[in-house]
Design a protein around this motif. Structure first.
Motif, PDB file in Angstrom:
ATOM      1  N   THR A   1      24.030  59.591  64.843  1.00  0.00           N
ATOM      2  CA  THR A   1      24.589  58.676  65.822  1.00  0.00           C
ATOM      3  C   THR A   1      25.934  58.163  65.326  1.00  0.00           C
ATOM      4  N   ARG A   2      26.947  58.311  66.151  1.00  0.00           N
ATOM      5  CA  ARG A   2      28.257  57.763  65.784  1.00  0.00           C
ATOM      6  C   ARG A   2      28.377  56.357  66.349  1.00  0.00           C
ATOM      7  N   GLU A   3      28.946  55.465  65.544  1.00  0.00           N
ATOM      8  CA  GLU A   3      29.139  54.090  65.997  1.00  0.00           C
ATOM      9  C   GLU A   3      30.568  53.649  65.741  1.00  0.00           C
TER      10      GLU A   3
ATOM     11  N   ASP B   1      25.666  59.715  58.297  1.00  0.00           N
ATOM     12  CA  ASP B   1      24.564  58.748  58.313  1.00  0.00           C
ATOM     13  C   ASP B   1      24.715  57.760  57.170  1.00  0.00           C
ATOM     14  N   ASN B   2      25.366  58.185  56.106  1.00  0.00           N
ATOM     15  CA  ASN B   2      25.591  57.325  54.953  1.00  0.00           C
ATOM     16  C   ASN B   2      26.363  56.068  55.346  1.00  0.00           C
ATOM     17  N   ALA B   3      27.249  56.201  56.333  1.00  0.00           N
ATOM     18  CA  ALA B   3      28.104  55.084  56.715  1.00  0.00           C
ATOM     19  C   ALA B   3      27.296  53.890  57.210  1.00  0.00           C
TER      20      ALA B   3
ATOM     21  N   PHE C   1      30.902  54.709  49.456  1.00  0.00           N
ATOM     22  CA  PHE C   1      31.345  54.786  50.843  1.00  0.00           C
ATOM     23  C   PHE C   1      32.846  55.043  50.860  1.00  0.00           C
ATOM     24  N   PHE C   2      33.287  56.045  51.621  1.00  0.00           N
ATOM     25  CA  PHE C   2      34.702  56.372  51.710  1.00  0.00           C
ATOM     26  C   PHE C   2      35.161  56.210  53.151  1.00  0.00           C
TER      27      PHE C   2
ATOM     28  N   VAL D   1      34.512  61.822  53.431  1.00  0.00           N
ATOM     29  CA  VAL D   1      34.770  60.764  54.413  1.00  0.00           C
ATOM     30  C   VAL D   1      33.481  60.340  55.127  1.00  0.00           C
ATOM     31  N   ASP D   2      33.182  59.039  55.099  1.00  0.00           N
ATOM     32  CA  ASP D   2      32.035  58.474  55.807  1.00  0.00           C
ATOM     33  C   ASP D   2      32.443  57.827  57.126  1.00  0.00           C
ATOM     34  N   MET D   3      33.678  57.320  57.173  1.00  0.00           N
ATOM     35  CA  MET D   3      34.125  56.647  58.386  1.00  0.00           C
ATOM     36  C   MET D   3      35.633  56.847  58.548  1.00  0.00           C
TER      37      MET D   3
END
Length: 294
Positions: free
Chosen positions: A2-4, A198-200, A147-148, A176-178
């Motif tokens: 899921t992208r947020e 999902d890590n983000a 987190f990157f 890249v996480d976000m």
């Protein structure tokens, strides 16, 4: 996955209202706490409270780095940690992010900063712009970041963007996480990012449940007038160090619509234009009344 959409909030977003946040529809926020060793964002709690009222349910925090060596990195990390603990009551595993966008910041000092954050029991984030990446050794930093977060604006600075970025312009960089893809999401002049792993998302609600309010003090709806018995400042947020909207004199009267008994002071809230508020102290930290409430 899921992208947020995630919003990046600093003093520049102090005028966003709860309705603005509802209209944007993001539920995750990254709030600026500190910069260097001597700047603390005066709108931290306002940003948290308004975004929470607008639907935010997860928070992380960032520090704008100004260091050029390891000693400065340690000093800034400790300043960041202190505010995170004392001002937003950040618990173990809360995500604390380094914003690295100045020239001359050594990779070794970035690692030193992130080590201090981890040593204090927090998750670590690293943020920079794609064009600045050649200044850092990402492979070395990778082991010290959980987190990157990478910025690259395909539409350019200030251009309005919607909530569906064109992934044809995604900055294809490892880890890249976000992706922060705009500084003007939906025309609200707020930085917008989108999660790409999902890590983000998991770090915005750590198992320890980060508490963003140091106390359970709540505003109580109550309308009335307050007549000053001495000169007082009307503040931009209910914190004695916050900036003044106006300096009022003895005998002045304001209308209020709510009151808050904080850990030290009784605050009154004055409704103002565009769904904003002013805040004034009605009783000081010694419980001394500073005016008459009717």
């Amino acid at each position: 996955m899921t992208r947020e959409i995630v919003l990046d909030l600093s003093s520049y977003q102090q005028n966003l209202t709860a309705n603005d946040y509802k209209n944007i529809g993001a539920t995750k926020m990254i709030v600026k706490l500190t910069e260097g060793t001597d700047y603390v964002n005066p709108y931290i709690k306002q940003l948290i409270n308004r975004s929470a009222a607008g639907g935010a349910n997860g928070f992380a925090f960032y520090h704008f780095g100004r260091f050029h060596n390891d000693n400065q990195a340690i000093a800034e990390a400790n300043a960041f940690i202190k505010v995170a603990k004392n001002t937003v009551n950040a618990k173990k595993n809360t995500l604390l992010i380094l914003d690295a966008e100045i020239t001359g910041m050594p990779t070794s000092s970035v690692i030193t900063f992130l080590k201090e954050i981890r040593k204090a029991g927090f998750k670590t984030g690293f943020y920079t712009y794609k064009y600045l990446l050649p200044n850092f050794n990402l492979e070395k930093i990778h082991s010290y970041m959980d987190f990157f977060w990478l910025a690259a604006y395909p539409l350019g600075n200030g251009k309005r963007a919607d909530k569906n970025p064109n992934f044809g312009y995604f900055p294809s960089t490892k880890y890249v996480d976000m992706w922060q893809y705009t500084d003007n999401l939906l025309g609200y002049r707020v930085d917008g990012s989108i999660t790409v792993t999902d890590n983000a998302l998991k770090f915005f609600n750590p198992e320890s449940k980060t508490t963003v309010e140091p106390k359970k003090s709540e505003w109580k709806k109550k309308s009335g007038t307050f007549t000053l018995e001495q000169a007082l400042e009307l503040h931009k947020s209910p914190h004695i160090e916050s900036d003044a909207i106006a300096k009022l004199k003895k005998g002045d009267m304001i209308k209020f619509d709510a009151m808050l008994q904080g850990p030290k002071r009784l605050w009154l809230r004055q409704p103002r234009a565009n769904e904003t508020y002013g805040y004034i102290v009605a009783r000081d930290k010694y419980n001394k009344p500073l005016g008459k409430i009717n």
